[in-house]
Design a protein around this motif. Sequence first.
Motif, PDB file in Angstrom:
ATOM      1  N   ASP A 298       0.921  -1.161   0.005  1.00  0.00           N
ATOM      2  CA  ASP A 298       0.001   0.148   0.110  1.00  0.00           C
ATOM      3  C   ASP A 298       0.916   1.283   0.046  1.00  0.00           C
ATOM      4  OD1 ASP A 298       0.761   0.485   2.675  1.00  0.00           O
ATOM      5  OD2 ASP A 298      -0.791  -0.480   3.553  1.00  0.00           O
ATOM      6  N   PRO A 299       0.249   2.321  -0.230  1.00  0.00           N
ATOM      7  CA  PRO A 299       1.064   3.498  -0.244  1.00  0.00           C
ATOM      8  C   PRO A 299       1.982   3.707   0.907  1.00  0.00           C
ATOM      9  CG  PRO A 299      -0.901   4.213  -1.063  1.00  0.00           C
ATOM     10  CD  PRO A 299      -1.092   2.767  -0.530  1.00  0.00           C
ATOM     11  N   ALA A 300       1.698   3.400   2.215  1.00  0.00           N
ATOM     12  CA  ALA A 300       2.507   3.617   3.280  1.00  0.00           C
ATOM     13  C   ALA A 300       3.378   2.836   3.344  1.00  0.00           C
ATOM     14  CB  ALA A 300       1.564   3.710   4.628  1.00  0.00           C
TER      15      ALA A 300
ATOM     16  N   ALA B 192       7.520   3.560   3.177  1.00  0.00           N
ATOM     17  CA  ALA B 192       8.408   2.787   4.418  1.00  0.00           C
ATOM     18  C   ALA B 192       9.561   2.108   3.659  1.00  0.00           C
ATOM     19  CB  ALA B 192       7.598   2.164   5.226  1.00  0.00           C
ATOM     20  N   ARG B 193       9.214   1.495   2.792  1.00  0.00           N
ATOM     21  CA  ARG B 193      10.391   0.809   2.110  1.00  0.00           C
ATOM     22  C   ARG B 193      11.379   1.831   1.431  1.00  0.00           C
ATOM     23  NH1 ARG B 193      10.225  -4.135  -0.608  1.00  0.00           N
ATOM     24  NH2 ARG B 193      11.398  -4.381  -2.552  1.00  0.00           N
TER      25      ARG B 193
ATOM     26  N   ALA C 116       9.144  10.719  -4.193  1.00  0.00           N
ATOM     27  CA  ALA C 116       7.780  10.478  -4.427  1.00  0.00           C
ATOM     28  C   ALA C 116       6.896  11.485  -5.097  1.00  0.00           C
ATOM     29  CB  ALA C 116       7.129   9.961  -3.264  1.00  0.00           C
ATOM     30  N   ARG C 117       6.864  12.587  -4.722  1.00  0.00           N
ATOM     31  CA  ARG C 117       6.350  13.808  -5.295  1.00  0.00           C
ATOM     32  C   ARG C 117       6.945  13.943  -6.801  1.00  0.00           C
ATOM     33  NH1 ARG C 117       7.512  17.120  -1.865  1.00  0.00           N
ATOM     34  NH2 ARG C 117       9.426  18.041  -2.513  1.00  0.00           N
ATOM     35  N   GLU C 118       7.985  13.650  -7.066  1.00  0.00           N
ATOM     36  CA  GLU C 118       8.416  13.927  -8.479  1.00  0.00           C
ATOM     37  C   GLU C 118       8.110  12.608  -9.234  1.00  0.00           C
ATOM     38  OE1 GLU C 118       9.605  15.755 -11.292  1.00  0.00           O
ATOM     39  OE2 GLU C 118      10.439  16.766  -9.668  1.00  0.00           O
ATOM     40  N   LEU C 119       8.131  11.349  -8.626  1.00  0.00           N
ATOM     41  CA  LEU C 119       7.805  10.297  -9.276  1.00  0.00           C
ATOM     42  C   LEU C 119       6.370  10.114  -9.795  1.00  0.00           C
ATOM     43  CD1 LEU C 119       9.452   7.788 -10.613  1.00  0.00           C
ATOM     44  CD2 LEU C 119       8.653   6.492  -8.533  1.00  0.00           C
ATOM     45  N   LEU C 120       5.643  10.322  -8.722  1.00  0.00           N
ATOM     46  CA  LEU C 120       4.197  10.240  -8.817  1.00  0.00           C
ATOM     47  C   LEU C 120       3.312  11.432  -9.120  1.00  0.00           C
ATOM     48  CD1 LEU C 120       3.882   8.169  -5.475  1.00  0.00           C
ATOM     49  CD2 LEU C 120       4.421   7.340  -7.810  1.00  0.00           C
ATOM     50  N   GLY C 121       4.147  12.645  -9.053  1.00  0.00           N
ATOM     51  CA  GLY C 121       2.974  13.591  -9.493  1.00  0.00           C
ATOM     52  C   GLY C 121       1.804  14.126  -8.270  1.00  0.00           C
TER      53      GLY C 121
END
Length: 204
Positions: free
Chosen positions: A104-106, A110-111, A140-145
């Motif tokens: 899941d996103p969390a 965490a990974r 995460a912000r850059e990769l996922l938008g």
Amino acid sequence: MGSPNFTAPPPDREPPAVDAFLSAVDHAMNSNTLLLTAECDVPVIAGNRQDVLHAFLRSDLFEPLMRAADARRNWHNLSNEYDSEPVEHPLLREGFRATVSPLDPADFLARLRWMLCEAFSPYGHHYPAADAEQLVHGFARELLGPDGPAWSFAAVSPDFLRSTGYYSGEEPQPQAYFDGSGSDTATFVHRGRTFHLLLTNGSP
């Protein structure tokens, strides 16, 4: 339905936040961290991602993307830049499973934190929690938008690339990527027809 087809965006440098995270994982885990990005001609969903991943690994695109990412990160372990001899063995390992386990996103975040703060760090280069948090969220912000919640995540068993034999003692067959330790990871991230494969191979 036949096997899916794959394309990749034009090669380019990673955005600063992505590069900062990949470089930080390199430093923390002593890894040759790679990020592959591709497009599939069918939407990738939880129900087909195992098949899509296996088809991608067996596709004609996978090894060129690996070698391009290796060269882009300035590792040149796979790119043959300094070796005029042809590659004798494919990177893909026979009989691989590349088993997908949902995150899941969390779990995904965490990974990423684990890579910087908890994974085996042979030279003691773990990052402070606050620094790791900044690196993880920037990545995460850059990769996922802006549509981060729309993405899906999975851990992949890292058994699909040839091993250096560092931990297993097996005879390596150049060229290899994984080392056979708990620092070998593969993480599959997908939304719609786009997916990313994040790879680490930390070793002393």
